[in-house]
Motif scaffolding. Structure first.
Motif, PDB file in Angstrom:
ATOM      1  N   ALA A  64       0.810  -1.214   0.000  1.00 36.40           N
ATOM      2  CA  ALA A  64       0.000   0.000   0.000  1.00 36.40           C
ATOM      3  C   ALA A  64       0.844   1.265   0.000  1.00 36.40           C
ATOM      4  N   ALA A  65       2.108   1.160   0.379  1.00 38.16           N
ATOM      5  CA  ALA A  65       2.992   2.322   0.374  1.00 38.16           C
ATOM      6  C   ALA A  65       3.521   2.643  -1.022  1.00 38.16           C
ATOM      7  N   ASP A  66       3.338   1.739  -1.968  1.00 40.40           N
ATOM      8  CA  ASP A  66       3.848   1.878  -3.328  1.00 40.40           C
ATOM      9  C   ASP A  66       2.662   1.996  -4.280  1.00 40.40           C
ATOM     10  N   PRO A  67       2.396   3.176  -4.839  1.00 40.04           N
ATOM     11  CA  PRO A  67       1.205   3.343  -5.679  1.00 40.04           C
ATOM     12  C   PRO A  67       1.114   2.332  -6.818  1.00 40.04           C
ATOM     13  N   ALA A  68       2.238   2.046  -7.486  1.00 40.46           N
ATOM     14  CA  ALA A  68       2.194   1.096  -8.597  1.00 40.46           C
ATOM     15  C   ALA A  68       1.814  -0.297  -8.107  1.00 40.46           C
ATOM     16  N   SER A  69       2.371  -0.702  -6.972  1.00 38.08           N
ATOM     17  CA  SER A  69       2.053  -2.009  -6.407  1.00 38.08           C
ATOM     18  C   SER A  69       0.597  -2.069  -5.954  1.00 38.08           C
ATOM     19  N   GLN A  70       0.115  -0.993  -5.347  1.00 34.81           N
ATOM     20  CA  GLN A  70      -1.273  -0.935  -4.890  1.00 34.81           C
ATOM     21  C   GLN A  70      -2.230  -1.067  -6.075  1.00 34.81           C
ATOM     22  N   ARG A  71      -1.951  -0.333  -7.141  1.00 28.06           N
ATOM     23  CA  ARG A  71      -2.805  -0.409  -8.323  1.00 28.06           C
ATOM     24  C   ARG A  71      -2.782  -1.800  -8.939  1.00 28.06           C
TER      25      ARG A  71
END
Length: 244
Positions: A64-71
């Motif tokens: 969740a701290a990494d926008p690309a990973s969250q998306r």
């Protein structure tokens, strides 16, 4: 089986409150996907428990701290589920220190996960979210109460409730209901009822005990279900009366 035929994504669903929510929604009939940051074994155990009980579940790694990973995690979950009817944002972090000891890093980390990660994940989910769907944010009564050394964490949870109020208006035209559940002290492995600060915390709770993860899951189930069809933009404190 009030959620029969529905689909649900629970972020931070590998253990504790998130795992209890995932299991409850599955028990109510929903197909469930969870995301997890790093504890694959716990995520697999949650999925296994749901499947063993006859449910459908998937797990995807997403930071969740990494926008690309969250998306990416949201996209994987949506592909597996086919659509998202219920989005539960549970992923969060807490770091406690007095203002003199705070750092830029602890501030950025907490707001990055608790607020920005939630914001990114919701935006990513919206194209997959069914009209008439539900978004349920897991906040904290710390967003309303002041405790020593919790100012930054409390600020993030106050922001969570504010986002829910605004999004409830933004998404009302699609009949998407947005609400916040605010737990008080809950017995988890990160905050055990017999832990170092438990007795101090219990002194603030009129019911005189820590809550159970299942009690948070029950509140989420209610807001996800048909009996909450006229509730949006509100906060539900599940805290034993601590914020009363």
């Amino acid at each position: 089986m009030s959620l029969q035929g529905k689909t649900a994504l629970v972020t931070g669903g590998s253990r504790g409150i998130g795992a209890a929510i995932a299991k409850r929604l599955a028990a109510d009939g929903a197909a469930v996907a969870i995301t997890y940051s790093g504890n694959k074994a716990a995520a697999d155990a949650t999925v296994s428990a749901i499947k063993s009980a006859g449910g459908t579940a998937f797990a995807f790694q997403a930071d969740a701290a990494d926008p690309a990973s969250q998306r990416a995690g949201v996209e994987q979950a949506a592909a597996a589920l086919g659509a998202i009817d219920i989005l539960v944002h549970n992923a969060g972090v807490a770091e406690f220190s007095a203002v003199a000891d705070d750092t830029d890093e602890t501030f950025d980390r907490q707001f990055g996960v608790n607020v920005k990660g939630l914001h990114v994940g919701t935006r990513a989910a919206l194209p997959h979210l069914s009209d008439g769907g539900r978004i349920i944010l897991i906040g904290s009564v710390s967003g309303e109460l002041a405790f020593p050394a919790t100012a930054v964490y409390s600020a993030t949870k106050a922001a969570v409730a504010a986002l829910a109020r605004g999004w409830a208006k933004d998404l009302a035209s699609r009949n998407i209901l947005v609400n916040t559940v605010q737990p008080g002290p809950i017995n988890t492995d990160m905050n055990p009822a017999d832990g170092e600060f438990a007795q101090q915390m219990i002194g603030f709770i009129p019911l005189g005990r820590y809550g159970k993860v299942e009690e948070i899951a029950g509140a989420v189930s209610f807001l996800a279900g048909p009996d909450a069809s006229y509730i949006t933009g509100t906060t539900l404190n599940v805290d034993g009366g601590a914020a009363a």
